[in-house]
Write an enzyme that holds these catalytic residues in place. Sequence first.
Site, short mmCIF file in Angstrom:
data_model
loop_
_atom_site.label_atom_id
_atom_site.label_comp_id
_atom_site.label_asym_id
_atom_site.label_seq_id
_atom_site.Cartn_x
_atom_site.Cartn_y
_atom_site.Cartn_z
N ASP A 14 0.82 -1.22 0.00
CA ASP A 14 0.00 0.00 0.00
C ASP A 14 0.86 1.27 0.00
O ASP A 14 1.98 1.27 0.50
CB ASP A 14 -0.88 -0.03 1.27
CG ASP A 14 -2.01 0.99 1.19
OD1 ASP A 14 -2.31 1.48 0.09
OD2 ASP A 14 -2.59 1.29 2.25
N HIS A 31 2.84 3.27 -8.82
CA HIS A 31 2.69 1.82 -9.06
C HIS A 31 3.93 1.26 -9.78
O HIS A 31 4.36 0.15 -9.52
CB HIS A 31 1.44 1.55 -9.89
CG HIS A 31 0.16 1.91 -9.16
ND1 HIS A 31 -0.08 1.53 -7.86
CD2 HIS A 31 -0.92 2.62 -9.55
CE1 HIS A 31 -1.27 1.99 -7.48
NE2 HIS A 31 -1.79 2.66 -8.49
N LEU A 125 11.00 -20.68 -3.78
CA LEU A 125 10.08 -19.65 -3.28
C LEU A 125 8.76 -19.76 -4.03
O LEU A 125 8.75 -19.75 -5.27
CB LEU A 125 10.67 -18.24 -3.51
CG LEU A 125 9.74 -17.06 -3.19
CD1 LEU A 125 9.44 -16.96 -1.70
CD2 LEU A 125 10.35 -15.73 -3.67
C1 FPP Z 1 -1.91 0.11 -3.33
O1 FPP Z 1 -1.45 1.42 -3.32
C2 FPP Z 1 -1.41 -0.57 -4.49
C3 FPP Z 1 -2.16 -1.15 -5.47
C4 FPP Z 1 -3.62 -1.16 -5.50
C5 FPP Z 1 -1.52 -1.79 -6.60
C6 FPP Z 1 -0.26 -2.49 -6.22
C7 FPP Z 1 0.30 -3.12 -7.36
C8 FPP Z 1 1.60 -3.16 -7.66
C9 FPP Z 1 2.70 -2.54 -6.90
C10 FPP Z 1 1.97 -3.98 -8.75
C11 FPP Z 1 2.31 -5.34 -8.23
C12 FPP Z 1 2.74 -6.06 -9.28
C13 FPP Z 1 2.87 -7.35 -9.48
C14 FPP Z 1 3.59 -7.75 -10.66
C15 FPP Z 1 2.29 -8.38 -8.64
P1 FPP Z 1 -2.54 2.58 -3.43
O2 FPP Z 1 -2.67 2.94 -4.85
O3 FPP Z 1 -3.81 2.15 -2.78
O4 FPP Z 1 -1.85 3.72 -2.62
P2 FPP Z 1 -2.58 4.88 -1.83
O5 FPP Z 1 -3.29 4.23 -0.67
O6 FPP Z 1 -1.44 5.74 -1.41
O7 FPP Z 1 -3.52 5.55 -2.79
#
Ligand code: FPP
Length: 231
Positions: A14, A31, A125
């Site tokens: 997050d 992201h 893993l």
């Molecule tokens: C939460 O941060 C994050 C997400 C909803 C997306 C996370 C996805 C990735 C990092 C990609 C992962 C990739 C793979 C290949 C598995 P948020 O956007 O909710 O952050 P905020 O709370 O600050 O708005």
Amino acid sequence: MKTNNLEHLAVIMDGNGRWATKRGKPRLYGHKAGIESFKRTIKACLEFNIHILSVYAFSTENWSRPKEEVDGIMDLINEFCKTDTDFAVENGIQVVTMGDLSKLPENLQISLTNMIEKTINNNKLILNIGINYGARSEIIRALNLIIQDNLPFCDEQIFKKYLYTSNLPDPDLIIRASGEKRLSNFMLYQCAYSEFYFPKTHWPDFNKRVIKKAIKVYNKRNRRFGGLKNY
Ligand code: FPP
């Protein structure tokens, strides 16, 4: 590093959006940086001999975000599958998923399936990626499968077989980045005896140092699973 029976680590990645906004950048920039943290985390798990890493990449609720952000996350995951399958094969990583993949863009379904198939014989893993995953829908899905199978009786052992994580032990430690202290529909059935750690670090800044700290904190926890110590 000694990990005191930390076999299964689960992570809620997050804070990407806030991290980007703080820098005056679009959320997708966060992201994108989040993918790099994700790769760092995989490498740290390999180094610390953590056997299973579960991550929340996209929830059943994340579809409600603007289309541009949703499409961008799907593209990033797709890119990861394409560029990192060889890394996974070479490093003994088996990729599995939890969530309803049938609702994902077709190109992502294809690249995920390819990564899953190419890594199926690995066992150093297990990388369990939650995509279009929500714990409530996982539990309801399990119930419906049980009804379809006409089971006359169910217990915890049988129920577990119907979850996406049927082949995995429950997470020992769940880390949520960015300081929020909630599960947001993540592994609700499996977390019954998990330990929790909530670093303030936004996901794009997550690194080996934070994981080491988490393991240190985890090692000090006294896990009793409802019993008594030394009884
Ligand atoms: C939460 O941060 C994050 C997400 C909803 C997306 C996370 C996805 C990735 C990092 C990609 C992962 C990739 C793979 C290949 C598995 P948020 O956007 O909710 O952050 P905020 O709370 O600050 O708005």
